[in-house]
Design a protein around this motif. Structure first.
Motif, PDB file in Angstrom:
ATOM      1  N   GLU A 121     -66.348  60.945 -34.652  1.00 48.13           N
ATOM      2  CA  GLU A 121     -65.404  61.538 -35.591  1.00 48.13           C
ATOM      3  C   GLU A 121     -66.067  62.669 -36.380  1.00 48.13           C
ATOM      4  O   GLU A 121     -67.188  62.548 -36.857  1.00 48.13           O
ATOM      5  CB  GLU A 121     -64.889  60.464 -36.546  1.00 48.13           C
ATOM      6  CG  GLU A 121     -63.759  60.936 -37.459  1.00 48.13           C
ATOM      7  CD  GLU A 121     -63.194  59.802 -38.303  1.00 48.13           C
ATOM      8  OE1 GLU A 121     -62.319  60.095 -39.124  1.00 48.13           O
ATOM      9  OE2 GLU A 121     -63.635  58.649 -38.120  1.00 48.13           O
ATOM     10  N   GLY A 122     -65.348  63.784 -36.485  1.00 44.54           N
ATOM     11  CA  GLY A 122     -65.855  64.925 -37.241  1.00 44.54           C
ATOM     12  C   GLY A 122     -66.618  65.935 -36.417  1.00 44.54           C
ATOM     13  O   GLY A 122     -66.970  67.008 -36.934  1.00 44.54           O
ATOM     14  N   LEU A 123     -66.905  65.626 -35.139  1.00 47.97           N
ATOM     15  CA  LEU A 123     -67.610  66.560 -34.266  1.00 47.97           C
ATOM     16  C   LEU A 123     -66.653  67.060 -33.182  1.00 47.97           C
ATOM     17  O   LEU A 123     -66.059  66.269 -32.454  1.00 47.97           O
ATOM     18  CB  LEU A 123     -68.820  65.893 -33.613  1.00 47.97           C
ATOM     19  CG  LEU A 123     -69.989  65.535 -34.526  1.00 47.97           C
ATOM     20  CD1 LEU A 123     -71.101  64.872 -33.719  1.00 47.97           C
ATOM     21  CD2 LEU A 123     -70.531  66.775 -35.232  1.00 47.97           C
ATOM     22  N   ASP A 124     -66.499  68.365 -33.116  1.00 47.49           N
ATOM     23  CA  ASP A 124     -65.646  68.984 -32.098  1.00 47.49           C
ATOM     24  C   ASP A 124     -66.544  69.769 -31.155  1.00 47.49           C
ATOM     25  O   ASP A 124     -67.059  70.838 -31.505  1.00 47.49           O
ATOM     26  CB  ASP A 124     -64.621  69.907 -32.763  1.00 47.49           C
ATOM     27  CG  ASP A 124     -63.693  70.575 -31.750  1.00 47.49           C
ATOM     28  OD1 ASP A 124     -63.544  70.029 -30.638  1.00 47.49           O
ATOM     29  OD2 ASP A 124     -63.146  71.648 -32.062  1.00 47.49           O
ATOM     30  N   THR A 125     -66.791  69.212 -29.972  1.00 40.85           N
ATOM     31  CA  THR A 125     -67.692  69.817 -29.001  1.00 40.85           C
ATOM     32  C   THR A 125     -67.051  69.781 -27.624  1.00 40.85           C
ATOM     33  O   THR A 125     -66.062  69.071 -27.412  1.00 40.85           O
ATOM     34  CB  THR A 125     -69.023  69.041 -28.932  1.00 40.85           C
ATOM     35  OG1 THR A 125     -68.767  67.764 -28.317  1.00 40.85           O
ATOM     36  CG2 THR A 125     -69.631  68.830 -30.316  1.00 40.85           C
ATOM     37  N   PRO A 126     -67.579  70.537 -26.655  1.00 40.91           N
ATOM     38  CA  PRO A 126     -67.032  70.444 -25.295  1.00 40.91           C
ATOM     39  C   PRO A 126     -67.049  69.016 -24.746  1.00 40.91           C
ATOM     40  O   PRO A 126     -66.113  68.599 -24.055  1.00 40.91           O
ATOM     41  CB  PRO A 126     -67.947  71.372 -24.489  1.00 40.91           C
ATOM     42  CG  PRO A 126     -68.432  72.381 -25.485  1.00 40.91           C
ATOM     43  CD  PRO A 126     -68.593  71.611 -26.767  1.00 40.91           C
ATOM     44  N   PHE A 127     -68.086  68.236 -25.075  1.00 43.27           N
ATOM     45  CA  PHE A 127     -68.167  66.866 -24.568  1.00 43.27           C
ATOM     46  C   PHE A 127     -67.123  65.966 -25.225  1.00 43.27           C
ATOM     47  O   PHE A 127     -66.497  65.144 -24.566  1.00 43.27           O
ATOM     48  CB  PHE A 127     -69.570  66.291 -24.785  1.00 43.27           C
ATOM     49  CG  PHE A 127     -70.581  66.789 -23.798  1.00 43.27           C
ATOM     50  CD1 PHE A 127     -70.551  66.356 -22.479  1.00 43.27           C
ATOM     51  CD2 PHE A 127     -71.547  67.704 -24.183  1.00 43.27           C
ATOM     52  CE1 PHE A 127     -71.480  66.821 -21.559  1.00 43.27           C
ATOM     53  CE2 PHE A 127     -72.477  68.170 -23.259  1.00 43.27           C
ATOM     54  CZ  PHE A 127     -72.441  67.730 -21.952  1.00 43.27           C
ATOM     55  N   SER A 128     -66.931  66.106 -26.548  1.00 48.04           N
ATOM     56  CA  SER A 128     -65.937  65.264 -27.215  1.00 48.04           C
ATOM     57  C   SER A 128     -64.532  65.638 -26.761  1.00 48.04           C
ATOM     58  O   SER A 128     -63.688  64.754 -26.566  1.00 48.04           O
ATOM     59  CB  SER A 128     -66.067  65.382 -28.734  1.00 48.04           C
ATOM     60  OG  SER A 128     -65.758  66.688 -29.187  1.00 48.04           O
ATOM     61  N   ARG A 129     -64.278  66.925 -26.548  1.00 48.31           N
ATOM     62  CA  ARG A 129     -62.951  67.338 -26.075  1.00 48.31           C
ATOM     63  C   ARG A 129     -62.694  66.829 -24.667  1.00 48.31           C
ATOM     64  O   ARG A 129     -61.588  66.370 -24.352  1.00 48.31           O
ATOM     65  CB  ARG A 129     -62.819  68.863 -26.142  1.00 48.31           C
ATOM     66  CG  ARG A 129     -62.743  69.414 -27.558  1.00 48.31           C
ATOM     67  CD  ARG A 129     -62.298  70.858 -27.575  1.00 48.31           C
ATOM     68  NE  ARG A 129     -63.287  71.754 -26.981  1.00 48.31           N
ATOM     69  CZ  ARG A 129     -64.293  72.337 -27.659  1.00 48.31           C
ATOM     70  NH1 ARG A 129     -64.415  72.112 -28.964  1.00 48.31           N
ATOM     71  NH2 ARG A 129     -65.138  73.137 -27.052  1.00 48.31           N
ATOM     72  N   ALA A 130     -63.702  66.889 -23.805  1.00 53.77           N
ATOM     73  CA  ALA A 130     -63.538  66.385 -22.433  1.00 53.77           C
ATOM     74  C   ALA A 130     -63.299  64.881 -22.434  1.00 53.77           C
ATOM     75  O   ALA A 130     -62.470  64.370 -21.666  1.00 53.77           O
ATOM     76  CB  ALA A 130     -64.767  66.738 -21.599  1.00 53.77           C
ATOM     77  N   HIS A 131     -64.010  64.171 -23.314  1.00 53.48           N
ATOM     78  CA  HIS A 131     -63.825  62.718 -23.397  1.00 53.48           C
ATOM     79  C   HIS A 131     -62.408  62.379 -23.857  1.00 53.48           C
ATOM     80  O   HIS A 131     -61.740  61.517 -23.264  1.00 53.48           O
ATOM     81  CB  HIS A 131     -64.847  62.126 -24.351  1.00 53.48           C
ATOM     82  CG  HIS A 131     -64.632  60.665 -24.625  1.00 53.48           C
ATOM     83  ND1 HIS A 131     -64.963  59.692 -23.720  1.00 53.48           N
ATOM     84  CD2 HIS A 131     -64.081  60.024 -25.689  1.00 53.48           C
ATOM     85  CE1 HIS A 131     -64.632  58.502 -24.206  1.00 53.48           C
ATOM     86  NE2 HIS A 131     -64.087  58.677 -25.397  1.00 53.48           N
ATOM     87  N   LEU A 132     -61.937  63.044 -24.900  1.00 53.13           N
ATOM     88  CA  LEU A 132     -60.598  62.763 -25.417  1.00 53.13           C
ATOM     89  C   LEU A 132     -59.526  63.108 -24.392  1.00 53.13           C
ATOM     90  O   LEU A 132     -58.517  62.401 -24.272  1.00 53.13           O
ATOM     91  CB  LEU A 132     -60.380  63.531 -26.721  1.00 53.13           C
ATOM     92  CG  LEU A 132     -61.206  63.042 -27.915  1.00 53.13           C
ATOM     93  CD1 LEU A 132     -61.090  64.006 -29.093  1.00 53.13           C
ATOM     94  CD2 LEU A 132     -60.779  61.649 -28.336  1.00 53.13           C
ATOM     95  N   ALA A 133     -59.739  64.174 -23.629  1.00 47.65           N
ATOM     96  CA  ALA A 133     -58.771  64.543 -22.591  1.00 47.65           C
ATOM     97  C   ALA A 133     -58.730  63.492 -21.490  1.00 47.65           C
ATOM     98  O   ALA A 133     -57.661  63.158 -20.962  1.00 47.65           O
ATOM     99  CB  ALA A 133     -59.120  65.910 -22.014  1.00 47.65           C
ATOM    100  N   ALA A 134     -59.896  62.953 -21.143  1.00 44.78           N
ATOM    101  CA  ALA A 134     -59.949  61.927 -20.093  1.00 44.78           C
ATOM    102  C   ALA A 134     -59.236  60.664 -20.538  1.00 44.78           C
ATOM    103  O   ALA A 134     -58.436  60.083 -19.793  1.00 44.78           O
ATOM    104  CB  ALA A 134     -61.407  61.622 -19.741  1.00 44.78           C
ATOM    105  N   VAL A 135     -59.486  60.222 -21.785  1.00 45.42           N
ATOM    106  CA  VAL A 135     -58.854  59.006 -22.281  1.00 45.42           C
ATOM    107  C   VAL A 135     -57.348  59.199 -22.445  1.00 45.42           C
ATOM    108  O   VAL A 135     -56.568  58.258 -22.280  1.00 45.42           O
ATOM    109  CB  VAL A 135     -59.518  58.568 -23.603  1.00 45.42           C
ATOM    110  CG1 VAL A 135     -58.778  57.399 -24.226  1.00 45.42           C
ATOM    111  CG2 VAL A 135     -60.975  58.183 -23.350  1.00 45.42           C
ATOM    112  N   ALA A 136     -56.927  60.430 -22.746  1.00 45.42           N
ATOM    113  CA  ALA A 136     -55.495  60.691 -22.855  1.00 45.42           C
ATOM    114  C   ALA A 136     -54.814  60.549 -21.498  1.00 45.42           C
ATOM    115  O   ALA A 136     -53.638  60.179 -21.414  1.00 45.42           O
ATOM    116  CB  ALA A 136     -55.266  62.103 -23.408  1.00 45.42           C
TER     117      ALA A 136
END
Length: 275
Positions: A54-69
């Protein structure tokens, strides 16, 4: 992650402490990647449970959130090697366009107290190169730090990771591509690894090996395949924990996704092949 900890503890997998991921840049600085993990350590291999930070917006966090979505479940397969540099050259020659090797460094608590540094050299390809999920090749530089005896699952009888089942509408194409990606022998729509195998199946074939399984999306990583040193003891452990199991064959059972954070876990007796 709290939910994952409770779910996997119920299955007999004590998870490692939460570790925030950091990459070491060229200047030696430890830069957060935006993700964190806990792992269910096995005698051979492990299951990695990932979360965004939480609080970190990075290419890895965005890719992870897209995968879980897209679906909750399995999204990553890591292939262990001894020489990442050699693999980088091989992947480049095969046309996969690998990214520069990432040097991951993490402090990890060790049995007996204190912390030691765990080191990994990780080789990735560009997002979207492998539609099935995030595929990476890595070298464990400090396996004695990563595999702490107190963290290895023992009570449930599960002794190792032995395979992955991937569901796709074109298993032949996928198996051909993964044979090139791993550099390992292909047998029809299966890839034989040094310590396990990948099986590529259509939705109809998935329903034959795991009757209750349904595609969450195509392609998707359908199941992690685990080995039990004593399948009877594994069954009894799950029964005592009120976790229902499904019989897949005389020598294999499955735990449904609602008990394992969206993942099918197929468990077979040691010394046997499944499927």
């Amino acid at each position: 992650m709290d939910e994952a900890g409770a779910a996997f503890a119920r299955l007999g997998f004590p998870l490692t402490p939460l570790t925030v991921h950091r990459n070491e840049d060229e200047a030696g600085n430890r830069v957060p990647t935006g993700t964190a993990n806990r792992c269910a350590m096995l005698g051979r291999g492990y299951l990695e449970i990932l979360t965004d930070v939480e609080g970190l917006d990075t290419p890895f966090s965005r890719a992870h959130l897209a995968a879980v979505a897209r679906y909750e479940g399995l999204h990553l397969i890591a292939f262990s090697v001894d020489d990442v540099a050699a693999e980088a050259g091989r992947l480049d020659a095969e046309g996969f366009g690998p990214q520069p090797v990432a040097n991951l460094r993490r402090p990890m608590p060790v049995d007996g107290g204190g912390e030691e540094e765990a080191g990994f050299s990780v080789l990735r390809v560009a997002p979207g190169t492998m539609a099935e999920g995030r595929m990476q090749i890595l070298c464990h530089e400090t396996p004695d730090v990563v595999w702490q005896p107190s963290t290895i699952a023992r009570e449930n009888g599960v002794s190792g990771l032995s395979g992955v089942v991937i569901c796709t509408d074109d298993p032949v194409e996928a198996a051909d591509r993964y044979a090139r990606f791993t550099g390992r022998r292909q047998e029809g729509t299966a890839i034989v690894l040094d310590r396990g195998r990948l099986d590529f199946v259509t939705p109809a074939e998935l329903a034959r090996v795991i009757p209750a399984a349904r595609p969450l999306s195509l392609p998707f990583i359908a199941a992690a395949v685990l080995e039990s040193a004593d399948l009877t003891a594994t069954r009894r452990f799950f029964e005592a924990a009120a976790v229902p199991v499904e019989a897949l064959s005389d020598g294999a059972i499955a735990v449904a996704p609602e008990f394992a954070m969206g993942a099918w876990l197929a468990i077979h007796a040691a010394g046997t092949d499944w499927p």
